[in-house]
Design a protein around this motif. Structure first.
Motif, PDB file in Angstrom:
ATOM      1  N   VAL A   1       0.844  -1.200   0.000  1.00 11.88           N
ATOM      2  CA  VAL A   1       0.000   0.000   0.000  1.00 11.88           C
ATOM      3  C   VAL A   1       0.880   1.252   0.000  1.00 11.88           C
ATOM      4  O   VAL A   1       0.631   2.208  -0.743  1.00 11.88           O
ATOM      5  CB  VAL A   1      -0.940   0.007   1.221  1.00 11.88           C
ATOM      6  N   ILE A   2       1.935   1.233   0.827  1.00 13.12           N
ATOM      7  CA  ILE A   2       2.863   2.363   0.867  1.00 13.12           C
ATOM      8  C   ILE A   2       3.500   2.566  -0.506  1.00 13.12           C
ATOM      9  O   ILE A   2       3.624   3.687  -1.003  1.00 13.12           O
ATOM     10  CB  ILE A   2       3.956   2.134   1.923  1.00 13.12           C
ATOM     11  N   SER A   3       3.882   1.466  -1.141  1.00 12.84           N
ATOM     12  CA  SER A   3       4.517   1.521  -2.451  1.00 12.84           C
ATOM     13  C   SER A   3       3.600   2.166  -3.483  1.00 12.84           C
ATOM     14  O   SER A   3       4.029   3.004  -4.284  1.00 12.84           O
ATOM     15  CB  SER A   3       4.911   0.106  -2.902  1.00 12.84           C
ATOM     16  N   GLU A   4       2.314   1.798  -3.444  1.00 10.05           N
ATOM     17  CA  GLU A   4       1.369   2.368  -4.412  1.00 10.05           C
ATOM     18  C   GLU A   4       1.128   3.851  -4.140  1.00 10.05           C
ATOM     19  O   GLU A   4       1.033   4.647  -5.069  1.00 10.05           O
ATOM     20  CB  GLU A   4       0.047   1.604  -4.367  1.00 10.05           C
ATOM     21  N   LEU A   5       1.046   4.223  -2.873  1.00  7.91           N
ATOM     22  CA  LEU A   5       0.865   5.627  -2.531  1.00  7.91           C
ATOM     23  C   LEU A   5       2.036   6.480  -3.007  1.00  7.91           C
ATOM     24  O   LEU A   5       1.860   7.620  -3.443  1.00  7.91           O
ATOM     25  CB  LEU A   5       0.695   5.777  -1.017  1.00  7.91           C
ATOM     26  N   LEU A   6       3.249   5.924  -2.912  1.00  9.42           N
ATOM     27  CA  LEU A   6       4.438   6.650  -3.344  1.00  9.42           C
ATOM     28  C   LEU A   6       4.622   6.635  -4.853  1.00  9.42           C
ATOM     29  O   LEU A   6       5.432   7.385  -5.392  1.00  9.42           O
ATOM     30  CB  LEU A   6       5.689   6.058  -2.675  1.00  9.42           C
ATOM     31  N   GLY A   7       3.889   5.753  -5.540  1.00 10.06           N
ATOM     32  CA  GLY A   7       4.020   5.662  -6.985  1.00 10.06           C
ATOM     33  C   GLY A   7       5.249   4.918  -7.433  1.00 10.06           C
ATOM     34  O   GLY A   7       5.771   5.144  -8.527  1.00 10.06           O
ATOM     35  N   HIS A   8       5.742   3.997  -6.587  1.00 11.88           N
ATOM     36  CA  HIS A   8       6.918   3.212  -6.948  1.00 11.88           C
ATOM     37  C   HIS A   8       6.535   2.061  -7.882  1.00 11.88           C
ATOM     38  O   HIS A   8       5.451   1.493  -7.766  1.00 11.88           O
ATOM     39  CB  HIS A   8       7.585   2.630  -5.698  1.00 11.88           C
ATOM     40  N   LYS A   9       7.432   1.731  -8.763  1.00  9.28           N
ATOM     41  CA  LYS A   9       7.221   0.595  -9.657  1.00  9.28           C
ATOM     42  C   LYS A   9       7.554  -0.724  -8.978  1.00  9.28           C
ATOM     43  O   LYS A   9       7.077  -1.780  -9.389  1.00  9.28           O
ATOM     44  CB  LYS A   9       8.101   0.757 -10.920  1.00  9.28           C
ATOM     45  N   SER A  10       8.380  -0.654  -7.951  1.00  5.55           N
ATOM     46  CA  SER A  10       8.823  -1.869  -7.273  1.00  5.55           C
ATOM     47  C   SER A  10       8.798  -1.662  -5.770  1.00  5.55           C
ATOM     48  O   SER A  10       9.151  -0.585  -5.269  1.00  5.55           O
ATOM     49  CB  SER A  10      10.241  -2.249  -7.719  1.00  5.55           C
ATOM     50  N   ILE A  11       8.397  -2.707  -5.049  1.00  4.30           N
ATOM     51  CA  ILE A  11       8.403  -2.644  -3.586  1.00  4.30           C
ATOM     52  C   ILE A  11       9.839  -2.511  -3.071  1.00  4.30           C
ATOM     53  O   ILE A  11      10.074  -1.937  -2.000  1.00  4.30           O
ATOM     54  CB  ILE A  11       7.713  -3.890  -2.990  1.00  4.30           C
TER      55      ILE A  11
ATOM     56  N   THR B   1      12.073  -0.586  -4.156  1.00  2.00           N
ATOM     57  CA  THR B   1      12.351   0.843  -4.062  1.00  2.00           C
ATOM     58  C   THR B   1      11.764   1.409  -2.784  1.00  2.00           C
ATOM     59  O   THR B   1      12.389   2.221  -2.090  1.00  2.00           O
ATOM     60  CB  THR B   1      11.757   1.582  -5.271  1.00  2.00           C
ATOM     61  N   THR B   2      10.559   0.975  -2.444  1.00  3.18           N
ATOM     62  CA  THR B   2       9.897   1.447  -1.229  1.00  3.18           C
ATOM     63  C   THR B   2      10.703   1.071   0.002  1.00  3.18           C
ATOM     64  O   THR B   2      10.813   1.851   0.954  1.00  3.18           O
ATOM     65  CB  THR B   2       8.485   0.854  -1.124  1.00  3.18           C
ATOM     66  N   GLN B   3      11.271  -0.121   0.008  1.00  4.23           N
ATOM     67  CA  GLN B   3      12.038  -0.582   1.167  1.00  4.23           C
ATOM     68  C   GLN B   3      13.236   0.318   1.443  1.00  4.23           C
ATOM     69  O   GLN B   3      13.655   0.474   2.593  1.00  4.23           O
ATOM     70  CB  GLN B   3      12.492  -2.033   0.942  1.00  4.23           C
ATOM     71  N   VAL B   4      13.786   0.918   0.389  1.00  3.53           N
ATOM     72  CA  VAL B   4      14.908   1.833   0.569  1.00  3.53           C
ATOM     73  C   VAL B   4      14.458   3.077   1.335  1.00  3.53           C
ATOM     74  O   VAL B   4      15.208   3.648   2.133  1.00  3.53           O
ATOM     75  CB  VAL B   4      15.494   2.235  -0.802  1.00  3.53           C
ATOM     76  N   TYR B   5      13.208   3.494   1.114  1.00  3.63           N
ATOM     77  CA  TYR B   5      12.689   4.689   1.768  1.00  3.63           C
ATOM     78  C   TYR B   5      12.433   4.482   3.249  1.00  3.63           C
ATOM     79  O   TYR B   5      12.421   5.437   4.024  1.00  3.63           O
ATOM     80  CB  TYR B   5      11.368   5.105   1.099  1.00  3.63           C
ATOM     81  N   LEU B   6      12.208   3.251   3.641  1.00  3.24           N
ATOM     82  CA  LEU B   6      11.768   2.993   5.003  1.00  3.24           C
ATOM     83  C   LEU B   6      12.948   2.809   5.949  1.00  3.24           C
ATOM     84  O   LEU B   6      13.765   1.915   5.769  1.00  3.24           O
ATOM     85  CB  LEU B   6      10.885   1.744   5.032  1.00  3.24           C
ATOM     86  N   LYS B   7      13.042   3.641   6.935  1.00  4.95           N
ATOM     87  CA  LYS B   7      14.087   3.473   7.942  1.00  4.95           C
ATOM     88  C   LYS B   7      13.614   2.442   8.964  1.00  4.95           C
ATOM     89  O   LYS B   7      12.490   1.941   8.907  1.00  4.95           O
ATOM     90  CB  LYS B   7      14.377   4.803   8.635  1.00  4.95           C
ATOM     91  N   SER B   8      14.470   2.107   9.878  1.00  2.43           N
ATOM     92  CA  SER B   8      14.092   1.174  10.930  1.00  2.43           C
ATOM     93  C   SER B   8      12.993   1.793  11.790  1.00  2.43           C
ATOM     94  O   SER B   8      12.836   3.004  11.857  1.00  2.43           O
ATOM     95  CB  SER B   8      15.301   0.861  11.815  1.00  2.43           C
ATOM     96  N   PHE B   9      12.226   0.940  12.447  1.00  3.01           N
ATOM     97  CA  PHE B   9      11.222   1.443  13.371  1.00  3.01           C
ATOM     98  C   PHE B   9      11.912   2.236  14.479  1.00  3.01           C
ATOM     99  O   PHE B   9      13.089   2.043  14.775  1.00  3.01           O
ATOM    100  CB  PHE B   9      10.444   0.278  13.989  1.00  3.01           C
TER     101      PHE B   9
END
Length: 311
Positions: free
Chosen positions: A267-277, A279-287
């Motif tokens: 869901v986060i990936s789609e909101l950001l408009g990423h083509k690949s999950i 790519t989204t994982q790179v954006y996410l820092k640790s909790f």
């Protein structure tokens, strides 16, 4: 193998092709890589045969010693690799097995660009800022509310991107269609910022004139981005936020805030408009430490109570 131009000439020809396709940002990235590699080699003409594995490893060490991030190293190496491979395909450079082995061409994801919630609240909610800084604060709020919108997309929004209370646009980078409903309170912020835009501008917000075309338009955008990042630093100082703040911070912070709320990564990936999950994982820092501590404590207590008979 037929005689071919050297690496520098091959890369310059490729840059010309990119500019012809109006891919000015990518062209600049290749030019930056070329300037860096020429500086390292100390040569204006670099034969393809001069590029070997040991030299590439030395270049990587040279970049790291200069303080370049691993992501910068990766970008430069991937640019060099692409031009070299094109020359190999054209029989203009020798094929060398494992030429780029052990040089970094991946994505370094340990850098934490996201802001903690208290810093986000300060940046978006500090009252009585100067008029110019208020525009920056409004932009921060709107970019965050528009699913962590990238500045390039934000600056190029037009009035016809909004219809019936829904913002719809295609990302400049990936072409992905993004649609976001605009809540009433966000619409008030949008109207306040839009009121600062020149009436003759085709854009919704006051960053670009719309009078430039081609590479000149790209240059105008780059200047607008630099001004915005400077304004963000000033806003952070005014709001007492000590963390580095750039336009990318907004996007990373939005993604991380969703992750902290256990929103699925797809869901986060789609909101950001990423083509690949990926790519989204790179954006996410640790909790956050607080979140990890709470989960760890709850897990321990659930087991400990069971084995100790407590509760």
């Amino acid at each position: 193998m037929r005689k071919e131009e050297d690496f520098v000439t091959g890369l310059l020809v490729y840059i010309v092709r990119l500019r012809e396709k109006k891919r000015y940002s990518t062209a600049k990235s290749y030019q930056d890589a070329l300037n860096s590699f020429k500086c390292f080699c100390g040569m204006e003409a670099i034969p393809y045969t001069y590029i070997n594995r040991n030299r590439l490893l030395c270049y990587q060490s040279w970049l790291l010693d200069k303080g370049c991030s691993l992501n910068t190293v990766s970008t430069y190496m991937r640019r060099i690799r692409h031009i070299y491979n094109l020359a190999v395909e054209a029989d203009g450079a020798p094929f060398v097995p494992n030429l780029f082995k052990d040089v970094f061409t991946g994505v370094e994801s340990r850098r934490k660009k996201a802001l903690p919630a208290n810093s986000l609240r300060s940046l978006m909610g500090t009252p009585r800022v100067e008029p110019e800084m208020r525009r920056t604060q409004l932009s921060f709020c709107l970019m965050f509310s528009f699913s962590g919108m990238a500045f390039v997309d934000f600056a190029h929004l037009r009035r016809d991107n909004i219809k019936d209370g829904v913002l719809s646009y295609h990302r400049q980078k990936s072409g992905s269609l993004i649609q976001v409903e605009i809540p009433a309170e966000v619409r008030l912020l949008l109207d306040e910022l839009a009121a600062c835009t020149d009436k003759d501008s085709p854009y919704l917000f006051p960053f670009l004139s719309g009078k430039q075309t081609g590479e000149a338009a790209y240059g105008e955008y780059n200047k607008a981005l630099c001004r915005f990042n400077r304004s963000l630093r000033s806003l952070a100082t005014t709001c007492g936020v000590g963390e580095p703040v750039t336009s990318y911070t907004i996007r990373h912070s939005f993604a991380t805030a969703l992750r902290e709320r256990e929103v699925p990564i797809d869901v986060i990936s789609e909101l950001l408009g990423h083509k690949s999950i990926k790519t989204t994982q790179v954006y996410l820092k640790s909790f956050s430490l607080e979140r990890l501590s709470a989960v760890n404590r709850a897990c321990f207590e659930s087991v400990y109570k069971t084995v100790s008979g407590v509760g």
